[in-house]
Design an enzyme around this catalytic site. Sequence first.
Site, PDB file in Angstrom:
ATOM      1  CG  ASP A  54      37.352  43.787  24.387  1.00 24.88           C
ATOM      2  OD1 ASP A  54      37.712  42.796  25.065  1.00 24.88           O
ATOM      3  OD2 ASP A  54      36.768  43.681  23.295  1.00 24.88           O
ATOM      4  CB  VAL A  55      41.009  42.093  28.882  1.00 24.52           C
ATOM      5  CG1 VAL A  55      40.733  43.014  30.046  1.00 24.52           C
ATOM      6  CG2 VAL A  55      40.031  40.909  28.873  1.00 24.52           C
ATOM      7  CG  ASN A  81      37.449  41.002  38.435  1.00 21.81           C
ATOM      8  OD1 ASN A  81      37.244  40.091  39.220  1.00 21.81           O
ATOM      9  ND2 ASN A  81      36.459  41.639  37.808  1.00 21.81           N
ATOM     10  CE1 TYR A 154      36.227  31.094  34.972  1.00 17.93           C
ATOM     11  CE2 TYR A 154      36.480  29.314  36.573  1.00 17.93           C
ATOM     12  CZ  TYR A 154      36.384  30.670  36.286  1.00 17.93           C
ATOM     13  OH  TYR A 154      36.464  31.587  37.299  1.00 17.93           O
ATOM     14  CE  LYS A 158      39.506  32.639  36.013  1.00 18.70           C
ATOM     15  NZ  LYS A 158      39.837  34.070  36.180  1.00 18.70           N
TER      16      LYS A 158
END
Length: 231
Positions: A54-55, A81, A154, A158
């Site tokens: 779990d990042v 990813n 989002y 990013k």
Amino acid sequence: MVTGANRGIGLEIVKQLSRGGMLAVLCSRDVEKGKQAASKLASEGLEPPVVALDVTDDASVANAVAEVMHLFGRIDVLVNNAAIQREGMTAEQASVLDVAPELALEVFNANTLGPLRLTKAVVPIMRQGGYGRIVNISSGAGQLAEMAAGFPSYRMSKAALNALTKVTAAELGPSPIKVNAMCPGWVRTDMGGPDATRSVEQGAETAIWLATLPDTGPTGGFFRDKTPIPW
């Protein structure tokens, strides 16, 4: 190590790296889903090891890296990813003026701080091994050069991931560790939806290229279809 690899682009990256002879570790938050995904590759004779990760959790990151090191003694490639998109693919008009800060923090924690956690954990290992490739799966949605409305959480996450890529590459300098970001394009996955224009094979291609760069390859770049694109 490929994060968020139980489906979509992540699973395709594991498949292609495995086909190329690399021992690609399939990292999945839900280890059972990871094992189910890995079983889909058995028909090709591919058996990627599955590790729970779990990042968003510091302990999970530490445990996953420790498990890989215990099993194999080295980490040569990290593909960041794993990512989430909480605003929905139909919410194109979602306004930055309406987004809840709590939602933005959730997205940022997975999409930006997750890669930061993994990068901090693996760079010392890569330095010791004298080799490393870090690939950050970013998005054209995070390009400042073409920034538009919609999906504010989002997009911001990013854009910050792109900044992490540049900062890490600059700090590592002309070392054997190369750090790059890439945009897979609009890919037919659970996140991209069925109407997306690109296959998972196309979406994964540049990540595979960056994960297997020669010593003369680039670092600190942003790529789509193996071609540099503006930040």
